[in-house]
Design a protein around this motif. Structure first.
Motif, short mmCIF file in Angstrom:
data_model
loop_
_atom_site.label_atom_id
_atom_site.label_comp_id
_atom_site.label_asym_id
_atom_site.label_seq_id
_atom_site.Cartn_x
_atom_site.Cartn_y
_atom_site.Cartn_z
N PRO A 66 19.00 65.57 19.79
CA PRO A 66 19.42 67.04 18.93
C PRO A 66 20.19 66.75 17.66
CG PRO A 66 20.64 66.51 21.05
CD PRO A 66 19.65 65.34 20.94
N ASN A 67 20.90 65.71 17.74
CA ASN A 67 21.78 65.33 16.56
C ASN A 67 20.96 65.16 15.39
OD1 ASN A 67 23.48 64.58 14.59
ND2 ASN A 67 24.83 63.35 16.15
N PRO A 68 21.08 65.93 14.29
CA PRO A 68 20.24 65.87 13.19
C PRO A 68 20.49 64.58 12.37
CG PRO A 68 21.53 68.01 13.16
CD PRO A 68 21.99 67.32 14.43
N ASN A 69 21.72 64.06 12.90
CA ASN A 69 22.29 62.73 11.93
C ASN A 69 21.56 61.46 12.52
OD1 ASN A 69 23.55 61.73 9.81
ND2 ASN A 69 25.19 61.32 10.99
N HIS A 70 20.87 61.62 13.64
CA HIS A 70 20.20 60.35 14.39
C HIS A 70 18.76 60.72 14.24
CE1 HIS A 70 23.81 59.94 17.39
NE2 HIS A 70 24.12 59.86 15.94
N ALA A 71 18.05 59.67 13.84
CA ALA A 71 16.59 59.71 13.93
C ALA A 71 15.90 58.82 15.26
CB ALA A 71 16.01 59.22 12.74
N ARG A 72 16.13 59.71 16.34
CA ARG A 72 15.94 58.93 17.61
C ARG A 72 14.98 59.76 18.55
NH1 ARG A 72 21.02 56.35 20.30
NH2 ARG A 72 21.26 58.67 20.50
N LEU A 131 14.60 54.26 18.37
CA LEU A 131 15.29 54.36 16.99
C LEU A 131 14.18 54.26 15.80
CD1 LEU A 131 18.33 54.41 15.93
CD2 LEU A 131 18.16 52.22 15.31
N ASP A 152 16.22 56.04 10.55
CA ASP A 152 17.50 56.10 10.83
C ASP A 152 18.40 55.48 10.11
OD1 ASP A 152 19.17 57.08 13.52
OD2 ASP A 152 19.93 55.40 12.93
N GLN A 153 19.51 55.90 9.77
CA GLN A 153 20.46 55.26 8.77
C GLN A 153 20.78 53.85 9.24
OE1 GLN A 153 24.18 57.52 8.24
NE2 GLN A 153 23.00 59.45 8.42
N THR A 154 20.82 53.53 10.53
CA THR A 154 21.20 52.33 10.96
C THR A 154 20.21 51.34 11.08
OG1 THR A 154 21.07 53.09 13.26
CG2 THR A 154 23.32 53.22 12.26
N GLY A 157 17.34 61.40 8.60
CA GLY A 157 16.38 62.25 8.65
C GLY A 157 15.09 61.56 9.06
N PHE A 158 13.99 62.49 8.97
CA PHE A 158 12.63 61.85 9.21
C PHE A 158 11.78 61.63 7.85
CE2 PHE A 158 12.61 64.33 13.45
CZ PHE A 158 12.68 63.16 14.19
N GLY A 189 21.92 50.38 17.95
CA GLY A 189 21.13 51.60 18.16
C GLY A 189 22.22 52.63 18.62
N GLN A 190 23.38 52.40 18.69
CA GLN A 190 24.51 53.25 19.05
C GLN A 190 24.43 54.32 18.07
OE1 GLN A 190 25.66 53.50 21.95
NE2 GLN A 190 25.42 51.50 22.61
#
Lengths: 166, 288
Positions: B128-134, B172, B176-178, B199-200, B287-288
């Protein structure tokens, strides 16, 4: 506080928290851009704020803590991140519930906005520090949207409380 | 009788105690793997909640199926049959080519290509966090899914497994940024690393000199370096390659080939290659 009256209608509180948890993880419909996620209100914080204001004897810091841990596990965030936010929110509400209750709904919404903005700042600082992610300024839309949703949460849950609890 | 204005003692003490506990939890979780088994256990117990959160989307799906006509389905079946026919034709010589390729590789003295098996999974959740792409899929440790496995779809690389419970796994995404993926250009063989832009949407290539042999439209495939992603899977197509005066590195953007925002099926790759223990650990921490 273990009297009969204090457990009356607990299912209402629990199911409202459960609904909030579901709404928190509910996937956006396919094809909706990811940024729309920033328009999702912080349902759990709103519901926790309502119940701590309305029934401070029954819903408080421990409820916030455990609900937060559930949210952490299910959304896969760092364990304790949601829990900390909800405990902070609940402690603000608990410290001033007698005053906040007296305010008009739109004034309450302003208070909700301020508390959630503070919460957002703390959680942004922690995430940036610990996971090295950049953050988007759009994050600060969440408190705004939550404040706009507050009147409906307030009226809805108050109706439920009057019907089933007291 | 309950007093009207109860004096609440110790809210501050209790709140700071709990917040302190949370801070400890967060920092332990961010820097060690001690809480991993607890998270797996609790996540397994909470799987039903994840399933319930799928109901609105499933209802919408079955609603649209209900109002699809018989003819549309017939056409669909016919189209798919034709597709299978063309696919079969193009893979007829695959086995022979693979054998030939391995023989040639033996002649060259390099190791044989590793055969990969796939596990088909359905996407059941999005972070649900838009900052994570998971995303979350419906297969977990009970199907031998392990942290660090690569995930693809029918077009290209999707990401890697970073956490799993008994019946679900968290993936992930490459955007994703990471996340960073070692790739090479199919045309020129240039090696580079693309990172998620959040984002995607896009991937970003960093630290590539402006004089490098890379063009807009180049296909980037995994290079297999780093041993997390197996060699040869399509990742992205270069959509922007610009060099500016005074900047030693070019600005590179690439569009992922995999259909990352689709809520359909992804495939988890099982290879016979054995990864060193610290790779999977590293994946978990990233992945955190």
């Amino acid at each position: 506080m273990a009297s009969e009256a204090s457990s009356k209608g607990s299912w209402v509180i629990l199911s409202s928290l459960f609904m909030a948890l579901i709404l928190t993880i509910l996937p956006l419909p396919e094809g909706v851009p990811m940024e729309m996620g920033y328009l999702r209100p912080d349902w759990l914080a709103l519901v926790i704020v309502y119940w701590t204001l309305a029934l401070p004897d029954r819903v408080g810091l421990l409820t916030a803590f455990f609900v937060g841990l559930l949210a952490d596990v299910i959304s896969g965030s760092l364990l304790g991140l949601h829990a900390m936010g909800l405990v902070m929110v609940a402690s603000f509400a608990l410290a001033a519930y007698q005053r906040i209750r007296m305010l008009a709904v739109w004034q309450q919404a302003t208070i909700v906005f301020l508390i959630l903005t503070l919460l957002q700042i703390v959680s942004v600082l922690i995430t940036v520090q610990l996971s090295g992610r950049a953050f988007s300024w759009l994050t600060f839309l969440i408190p705004l949207v939550s404040a706009l949703v507050w009147p409906w949460i307030f009226l809805g849950l108050r109706a439920l409380r009057r019907r089933f609890i007291n | 009788m309950k007093p009207l204005f109860q004096k609440r003692v110790g809210i501050g003490v209790k709140a700071s105690g709990l917040i302190f506990a949370c801070v400890i939890l967060v920092s332990v979780d961010a820097s060690t793997l001690w809480l991993k088994s607890f998270k797996t256990l609790a996540g397994t117990a909470l799987e039903p909640v994840l399933m319930i959160s799928q109901w609105p989307n499933q209802a919408a799906d079955s609603f649209s199926v209900f109002f699809t006509t018989r003819k549309t389905f017939r056409d669909e079946i016919e189209r798919l049959n034709l597709q299978i026919l063309t696919m079969r034709t193009s893979t007829q010589k695959m086995a022979a080519l693979l054998q030939e390729n391995n023989r040639l590789r033996q002649l060259l003295g390099s190791s044989e290509r590793i055969q990969e098996a796939v596990l088909i999974t359905e996407v059941i959740g999005v972070d649900p966090n838009p900052n994570h792409a998971r995303i979350t899929v419906d297969k977990g440790t009970s199907d031998n899914v392990a942290i660090g496995q690569a995930v693809i779809d029918d077009r290209g690389l999707v990401g890697k497994v970073v956490a799993s419970t008994l019946g679900t796994s968290t993936i992930l995404l490459i955007t994703d940024q990471t996340q960073a993926v070692p790739v090479r250009s199919l045309r020129s063989g240039l090696q580079l690393i693309v990172e998620g832009g959040g984002g995607f949407a896009d991937l970003v290539g960093r630290h590539v000199p402006g004089t490098a042999d890379l063009r807009v439209g180049d296909t980037l495939v995994t290079s297999g370096l780093g041993q997390v992603f197996p060699n040869g899977y399509p990742v992205a197509v270069v959509s922007q390659f610009e060099q500016s005066q005074g900047n030693p590195f070019a600005t590179i953007q690439a569009k992922p080939l995999a259909h990352l925002s689709a809520r359909s099926h992804v495939l988890i790759l099982f290879s016979t290659a054995v990864m060193p223990e610290n790779y999977s650990n590293g994946a978990a921490i990233n992945g955190q």
